[in-house]
Motif scaffolding. Sequence first.
Motif, PDB file in Angstrom:
ATOM      1  N   ASN A 172       6.978   0.713   2.012  1.00  0.00           N
ATOM      2  CA  ASN A 172       6.024   1.723   2.430  1.00  0.00           C
ATOM      3  C   ASN A 172       6.209   2.970   1.564  1.00  0.00           C
ATOM      4  O   ASN A 172       7.206   3.684   1.701  1.00  0.00           O
ATOM      5  N   ASN A 221       4.521   5.767   1.560  1.00  0.00           N
ATOM      6  CA  ASN A 221       4.404   7.012   2.331  1.00  0.00           C
ATOM      7  C   ASN A 221       5.712   7.395   3.009  1.00  0.00           C
ATOM      8  O   ASN A 221       6.105   8.560   3.029  1.00  0.00           O
ATOM      9  N   TYR A 276       0.799   1.071   6.112  1.00  0.00           N
ATOM     10  CA  TYR A 276      -0.095   1.988   5.414  1.00  0.00           C
ATOM     11  C   TYR A 276      -0.787   1.279   4.252  1.00  0.00           C
ATOM     12  O   TYR A 276      -0.362   0.218   3.791  1.00  0.00           O
TER      13      TYR A 276
END
Length: 239
Positions: A162, A164, A174
């Motif tokens: 991920n 983010n 995401y």
Amino acid sequence: MLLTTHAIVLSKLKYRDHDLIVKCYTQQKGVVSFLLRGILKSKKTQNKAAYFQPLSQIQIVVDYKEKRSLQTIKDTKLNVIYSSLHTHVLKSAIVLFLSEVLSNTLHEEEQDETLYSYLENTLLWLDGQSEYANFHLLFLLKLTKYLGFYPDITDIDFPNFNLNEGKFELKPVYRNNISGPNLILLKQLLGASFDTLPDIKINSKQRQSFLSMMLLYFELHLGSFRAPKSLQVFNQVFS
């Protein structure tokens, strides 16, 4: 006050006819900008201007005044004389690209000995190497440790990363999620050192893909970061 410090040149900009504005990452004061008056005027000072190439390692004596936006350098000398970084075409491309990245990411006027040491030692490593095609990838990944968003490797065996959140996950959450070849290379680099870097073999397409992912990772975690203008030329050189 007069301050003597080591510094790494991040960027330079011609100002008026004979002056330069130079931004450096200094060992004692973090990022500091300088106005070098008349340095392009005479042959004697032009020789000094050559000290301020991207990522040069210098020692400077500064007339340092708090809250002044552009400081004054009283004296400069080379702290390190590179054997190849500014003369080898491919290494020069790396230097130009990374100097732009660092200029975009380093803004703090505060001392960080560990970050300075990292920059100093990795540049020396690159200068002495004959195999370095993936250097910039590991450099950027390790740089995130000093910038505060190094990947959390707690669940490194999970099949997704991920961007983010900067962590590995079991399922993609995401849109900015990676898997596949970039994930495999990320895991390889997380376990690599600069000395073991030549053992990682990838082609130019994989290299460019991973670099794009890393630059996105920087953008997601550093609001002011933008992809370097030299990126297109850099990718052409290493294609």
